[in-house]
Design an enzyme around this catalytic site. Sequence first.
Site, short mmCIF file in Angstrom:
data_model
loop_
_atom_site.label_atom_id
_atom_site.label_comp_id
_atom_site.label_asym_id
_atom_site.label_seq_id
_atom_site.Cartn_x
_atom_site.Cartn_y
_atom_site.Cartn_z
N HIS A 130 0.92 -1.24 0.03
CA HIS A 130 0.13 0.07 0.03
C HIS A 130 0.90 1.34 0.20
O HIS A 130 0.20 2.37 -0.14
CB HIS A 130 -0.94 -0.05 1.22
CG HIS A 130 -2.13 0.82 1.07
ND1 HIS A 130 -2.42 1.72 2.36
CD2 HIS A 130 -3.14 1.01 0.06
CE1 HIS A 130 -3.51 2.47 1.78
NE2 HIS A 130 -4.03 2.03 0.72
N LYS A 132 3.17 4.39 -0.98
CA LYS A 132 3.23 5.33 -2.11
C LYS A 132 4.18 6.40 -2.07
O LYS A 132 4.47 7.08 -0.90
CB LYS A 132 1.83 6.18 -1.84
CG LYS A 132 0.84 5.40 -2.20
CD LYS A 132 -0.64 5.81 -1.41
CE LYS A 132 -1.72 5.03 -1.42
NZ LYS A 132 -1.57 3.88 -0.62
N ASP A 137 15.94 12.17 -8.56
CA ASP A 137 17.33 12.46 -8.64
C ASP A 137 18.00 12.13 -6.85
O ASP A 137 18.87 12.81 -6.68
CB ASP A 137 17.58 13.73 -8.98
CG ASP A 137 17.48 13.90 -10.44
OD1 ASP A 137 17.47 12.66 -10.97
OD2 ASP A 137 17.49 15.16 -10.95
N HIS A 369 -9.93 10.40 1.64
CA HIS A 369 -8.94 9.10 1.28
C HIS A 369 -7.75 9.51 2.12
O HIS A 369 -6.54 8.78 2.05
CB HIS A 369 -8.47 9.01 -0.15
CG HIS A 369 -8.01 7.91 -0.76
ND1 HIS A 369 -6.56 7.75 -0.71
CD2 HIS A 369 -8.42 6.53 -0.70
CE1 HIS A 369 -6.03 6.52 -1.22
NE2 HIS A 369 -7.21 5.85 -1.04
N LYS A 371 -4.85 10.13 5.04
CA LYS A 371 -4.70 9.32 6.27
C LYS A 371 -3.65 10.20 7.27
O LYS A 371 -2.38 10.14 6.94
CB LYS A 371 -4.01 7.85 5.93
CG LYS A 371 -4.70 7.15 4.86
CD LYS A 371 -3.84 7.25 3.75
CE LYS A 371 -4.55 6.17 2.50
NZ LYS A 371 -5.85 6.47 2.27
N ASP A 376 -1.45 16.62 20.08
CA ASP A 376 -1.09 17.74 21.00
C ASP A 376 -0.57 18.97 20.26
O ASP A 376 0.16 19.93 20.54
CB ASP A 376 -0.09 17.43 22.11
CG ASP A 376 -0.52 16.41 22.83
OD1 ASP A 376 -1.80 16.30 23.07
OD2 ASP A 376 0.39 15.55 23.54
#
EC number: 2.7.8.-
Length: 473
Positions: A130, A132, A137, A369, A371, A376
């Site tokens: 999952h 991403k 470079d 979508h 996450k 604090d």
Amino acid sequence: MPRLASAVLPLCSQHPGQCGLFPLEKSLDAFAARYRLAEMAEHTLDVQYYIWQDDMSGRLLFSALLAAAKRGVRVRLLLDDNNTPGLDDILRLLDSHPRIEVRLFNPFSFRLLRPLGYITDFSRLNRRMHNKSFTVDGVVTLVGGRNIGDAYFGAGEEPLFSDLDVMAIGPVVEDVADDFARYWYCKSVSPLQQVLDVPEGEMADRIELPASWHNDAMTHRYLRKMESSPFINHLVDGTLPLIWAKTRLLSDDPAKGEGKAKRHSLLPQRLFDIMGSPSERIDIISSYFVPTRAGVAQLLRMVRKGVKIAILTNSLAANDVAVVHAGYARWRKKLLRYGVELYELKPTREQSSTLHDRGITGNSGASLHAKTFSIDGKTVFIGSFNFDPRSTLLNTEMGFVIESETLAQLIDKRFIQSQYDAAWQLRLDRWGRINWVDRHAKKEIILKKEPATSFWKRVMVRLASILPVEWLL
């Protein structure tokens, strides 16, 4: 020295031990960052994704990778094979270029009848990558929640997935590059040539993707809109307002793809170890929120210590995977009884839906979508990890832990905006039943049933919540 490196390294030298960060809230900016950085690449492109759609934005980025290879850039493309149906021919073509190599995570042996693979090899194929990341470079990287596809970049006519990525320079980029290499060479990953027949002997300058990919009016409009965005101008002339902060990469051991990762090495355990015990507040934004019995117990322990917890997730109407909603719905009453604040994103909004992108918490017709969470008002996590058993135990995940009050305040601000503008607040009435409260209107509107859903959809979710499948969600 590559021009990206020559622009980045002097900035990093002024902030030793810190990383320069730019949060990519807007979908167009998120696409522009990938597309323009691919155009600017001179030496390497390391690209790792769970989903790569064969649509307008996916094809534009495939074209950008091929164009980079033709300039002499070494391109490594690592995709999870669960979401590649229909891409075999494109991947063959790309892999036939001498400077492009494509590899697949936990590939399917049956290319046309993939469901057969789950019958014969379920334990392996149920584990997916999952992660991403998009690294250029070795000096710039993008990490976050977005996959590649029109729904993530506001590029087509599909509803938008509201999401969040962060572009980073500094020490964490080397960590992402090293992590990519761990996955590239792990046992769960196979070169494309071992999965598909890839033609050999192609002349590099003769490899072309279909010209029709770039010739339609919608593509031209989208690229013009991208070129005129203020973000592109800042990116090209090096004037992006970066947030400088200590940043740490967390990533699962690739052995998780074989079911062999040690439990103490799993991302959520390390994440909570690093972030410690919150003392005041946690704001959680998660597209899929399936807390499980253990997770609920942990949240309630924090509530009893005086920590205020607020959670924003998709409503049933906005959720693109309705069965996952069942794993969340069963815990709502208990969380509410103990004082956890719950907010559910609406599937639509009252205002106009004309290409208006509100970033993390969405626009008209959006599905959440992102996450991310803040603790604090000081520490932020941004990545691919959903608060569900699949992310915890089955899929490999990654993300950044960032110590930045500025970024935490941004997350908190978006969260507060969504509470009034884009979400229903859940409350218990005097009889202990859930009400959905719309606070966007001048007067509160109280709804007694799951908003904007059919009777049969509610029945399906109720039945799914009874089944012992929470560990799969």
